[in-house]
Scaffold this active site. Structure first.
Site, PDB file in Angstrom:
ATOM      1  N   GLN A 114     173.651 -64.826 -53.883  1.00  0.00           N
ATOM      2  CA  GLN A 114     173.713 -65.764 -55.008  1.00  0.00           C
ATOM      3  C   GLN A 114     175.143 -66.197 -55.284  1.00  0.00           C
ATOM      4  O   GLN A 114     175.397 -67.350 -55.653  1.00  0.00           O
ATOM      5  CB  GLN A 114     173.114 -65.096 -56.257  1.00  0.00           C
ATOM      6  CG  GLN A 114     172.734 -66.060 -57.361  1.00  0.00           C
ATOM      7  CD  GLN A 114     171.368 -66.671 -57.169  1.00  0.00           C
ATOM      8  OE1 GLN A 114     170.415 -65.987 -56.826  1.00  0.00           O
ATOM      9  NE2 GLN A 114     171.262 -67.969 -57.368  1.00  0.00           N
ATOM     10  N   LYS A 117     175.829 -68.866 -52.752  1.00  0.00           N
ATOM     11  CA  LYS A 117     174.965 -70.011 -53.021  1.00  0.00           C
ATOM     12  C   LYS A 117     175.461 -70.804 -54.229  1.00  0.00           C
ATOM     13  O   LYS A 117     175.577 -72.029 -54.191  1.00  0.00           O
ATOM     14  CB  LYS A 117     173.545 -69.500 -53.308  1.00  0.00           C
ATOM     15  CG  LYS A 117     172.510 -70.582 -53.520  1.00  0.00           C
ATOM     16  CD  LYS A 117     171.248 -70.052 -54.178  1.00  0.00           C
ATOM     17  CE  LYS A 117     170.614 -68.943 -53.379  1.00  0.00           C
ATOM     18  NZ  LYS A 117     169.260 -68.596 -53.892  1.00  0.00           N
ATOM     19  N   LYS A 129     172.074 -60.995 -59.954  1.00  0.00           N
ATOM     20  CA  LYS A 129     170.634 -60.875 -59.726  1.00  0.00           C
ATOM     21  C   LYS A 129     170.140 -59.675 -60.502  1.00  0.00           C
ATOM     22  O   LYS A 129     170.913 -58.761 -60.822  1.00  0.00           O
ATOM     23  CB  LYS A 129     170.334 -60.670 -58.248  1.00  0.00           C
ATOM     24  CG  LYS A 129     168.990 -61.192 -57.823  1.00  0.00           C
ATOM     25  CD  LYS A 129     169.026 -62.694 -57.623  1.00  0.00           C
ATOM     26  CE  LYS A 129     167.672 -63.294 -57.355  1.00  0.00           C
ATOM     27  NZ  LYS A 129     167.793 -64.653 -56.842  1.00  0.00           N
ATOM     28  N   GLY A 168     164.321 -67.063 -63.311  1.00  0.00           N
ATOM     29  CA  GLY A 168     163.216 -66.449 -62.584  1.00  0.00           C
ATOM     30  C   GLY A 168     163.532 -66.213 -61.118  1.00  0.00           C
ATOM     31  O   GLY A 168     164.555 -66.664 -60.592  1.00  0.00           O
ATOM     32  N   ASP A 169     162.657 -65.473 -60.478  1.00  0.00           N
ATOM     33  CA  ASP A 169     162.639 -65.283 -59.028  1.00  0.00           C
ATOM     34  C   ASP A 169     161.199 -64.849 -58.742  1.00  0.00           C
ATOM     35  O   ASP A 169     160.297 -65.141 -59.539  1.00  0.00           O
ATOM     36  CB  ASP A 169     163.683 -64.228 -58.607  1.00  0.00           C
ATOM     37  CG  ASP A 169     163.976 -64.242 -57.102  1.00  0.00           C
ATOM     38  OD1 ASP A 169     164.772 -65.074 -56.663  1.00  0.00           O
ATOM     39  OD2 ASP A 169     163.394 -63.423 -56.361  1.00  0.00           O
TER      40      ASP A 169
HETATM   41  N1  GLU Z   1     166.149 -67.037 -58.218  1.00  0.00           N
HETATM   42  C1  GLU Z   1     166.638 -68.341 -57.863  1.00  0.00           C
HETATM   43  C2  GLU Z   1     167.556 -68.240 -56.666  1.00  0.00           C
HETATM   44  O1  GLU Z   1     167.341 -67.425 -55.802  1.00  0.00           O
HETATM   45  C3  GLU Z   1     167.198 -69.129 -59.036  1.00  0.00           C
HETATM   46  C4  GLU Z   1     168.266 -68.471 -59.824  1.00  0.00           C
HETATM   47  C5  GLU Z   1     168.645 -69.246 -61.099  1.00  0.00           C
HETATM   48  O2  GLU Z   1     168.127 -70.334 -61.339  1.00  0.00           O
HETATM   49  O3  GLU Z   1     169.505 -68.722 -61.808  1.00  0.00           O
HETATM   50  O4  GLU Z   1     168.499 -68.974 -56.507  1.00  0.00           O
END
Ligand code: GLU
Length: 448
Positions: A114, A117, A129, A168-169
């Site tokens: 993350q 990303k 996370k 969410g995830d």
């Molecule tokens: N869980 C999502 C990801 O893997 C979104 C995370 C978010 O919107 O903060 O990027």
């Protein structure tokens, strides 16, 4: 030269030694770190400041007990996690996953990914996370509510719109975000919209957030194919999973004139040669919360393959949108032998290292998750913008912003790969681009 390679090998070995048993975290760190040697050659200051070593160590890790009662009054104990990985570029940002497989290693791999990303999106968000080893499958609404309330009763003290902003995830959607937000609001006495994203547009959420990850993956594929003088129109596609990411990836593929012939869940695969009827999938998954096998009960033309492997179905575009390590080397070879041209990851780290190698060697268009699925978190950042300005944008405007962000992500990853001598390699492009953005901020802030 050899010194830098040895340094990178040492960093990976240290991470493995200091984090025993966290196999997914080792995998994520290895996959990124292996591509960073050219960066240390070009920017020796990042070696001197030990930026890679610092990025591999989360800033903070919170683990807590989550007790709750089921509808019969029985007590259950789950384990909650929140890992604030890196806040160089903004408040911690990343989803919460509720799934029985969740453990510290999984949360750390996701938080590490993350961080890169979020940097790649170009938005002001750090990486994090969290989640719990709670299984929402088969739980009543009330049970999910009680679990979310208990989870937030500990987590709230670590959050804030300028500190840490979950979303969410897997296993956490609008319903769970609602219960979590309600409890946060109640405990803190603050209607702090910007503390969570993925909210319903009826109370502070952004339009397009629900669709954003899936739509974004398809925009990314469209850009990869454009470079090759091609497009998704008329392509036969398969999309693994049938959750939020998979559903909206299928929707955008269909809108752009592609034919989606298969999707799946952890029990089996649906193959519908006529093209997947998305309204049925949406009702089964979003409203009725049932398994995907129900699709074949309604559509006798479709075939349900219990325990089947979706990757054996011939296609030109394959989107893994279920979970980590779902696409291994053997399956990649099957896809390639069947004429697959492009793979883009809607899930986080769905392709095994052997699978990635096979895709790159074959010269297929391969979009790694930290670039291809960044549209979800980028739209979360747009939700934060709307919350900060107490505004709500239209669907059309928000979708246009998402599309531009995905085009820019593709462009920046492509250009970075080229700059570092690996044209068309989005793994190199995404890893180096994300690293450079985080590294620059970390050096600027001094040793913290
Ligand atoms: N869980 C999502 C990801 O893997 C979104 C995370 C978010 O919107 O903060 O990027």
């Amino acid at each position: 030269m050899a010194e830098i390679d040895a340094r990178i090998r040492r960093i990976i070995a240290d991470v493995m030694r200091r984090n025993p048993g966290e196999t997914e975290f080792h995998q994520a760190v290895t996959e990124v770190t292996e591509t960073l040697a050219p960066v240390l050659r070009k920017y020796p200051q990042y070696a001197e400041h030990k930026i890679i070593e610092r990025i591999c160590e989360p800033e903070r890790q919170i683990i807590f007990r989550v007790p709750w009662q089921d509808d019969r009054g029985e007590v259950h104990i789950n384990r909650g996690f929140r890992v604030g990985f890196n806040s160089a570029l903004g408040p911690y940002k990343g989803g919460l996953r509720f799934h029985p497989s969740v453990n510290l290693g999984i949360v750390k791999f996701l938080g590490f990914e993350q961080t890169f990303k979020n940097a790649i999106t170009g938005m002001p968000i750090g990486g994090a996370k969290g989640g719990a080893d709670f299984d929402p499958k088969g739980k009543s609404d009330d049970e999910v509510m009680r679990f979310c309330q208990s989870f937030m009763t500990e987590l709230y003290r670590h959050l804030g719109e300028f500190t840490d902003v979950p979303a969410g995830d897997i296993g956490v959607g609008q319903r769970e975000i609602g219960y979590l937000f309600g409890q946060y609001k109640r405990i803190t006495n603050r209607y702090e919209s910007g503390v969570l994203t993925g909210k319903s547009p009826k109370w502070g959420g952004s339009l397009v957030r629900k669709e954003a990850t899936g739509y974004g993956v398809v925009y990314f594929v469209e850009e990869m194919l454009k470079v090759r003088g091609d497009s998704v129109q008329g392509k036969t596609c398969i999309v693994s999973g049938s959750g939020n990411v998979a559903i909206y990836a299928m929707e955008k593929l269909q809108q752009l004139g592609a034919k989606v012939v298969a999707c799946s869940d952890s029990n089996g695969v649906i193959y519908d040669p006529r093209g997947i009827r998305l309204e049925t999938v949406k009702r089964i998954k979003e409203v009725e919360r049932r398994r995907i096998s129900a699709y074949a009960e309604e559509h006798p033309e479709a075939e349900y393959r219990a325990g089947g492997n979706i990757w054996t179905i011939p296609c030109e575009v394959a989107l893994p949108c279920a979970t980590q390590n779902e696409l291994d080397e053997a399956s990649v070879r099957t896809l390639l032998a069947n004429g697959c041209l492009a793979v883009a990851e809607g899930a986080n780290m769905p392709t095994t290292p052997g699978g990635v190698r096979a895709l790159l060697e074959a010269g297929a268009a391969y979009g790694p998750g930290k670039a291809a699925n960044a549209g979800g978190v980028a739209t979360s950042a747009l939700e934060m913008q709307q919350n900060a300005s107490r505004d709500a944008w239209t669907f059309e405007y928000t979708e246009q912003r998402l599309r531009e962000i995905m085009q820019k992500i593709h462009h920046d990853c492509y250009a970075t790969a080229e700059e570092f001598g690996c044209p068309g390699n989005y793994v190199v492009g995404a890893n180096i681009l994300g690293f450079l953005r985080v590294a620059e901020a970390m050096v600027a802030f001094g040793l913290i």
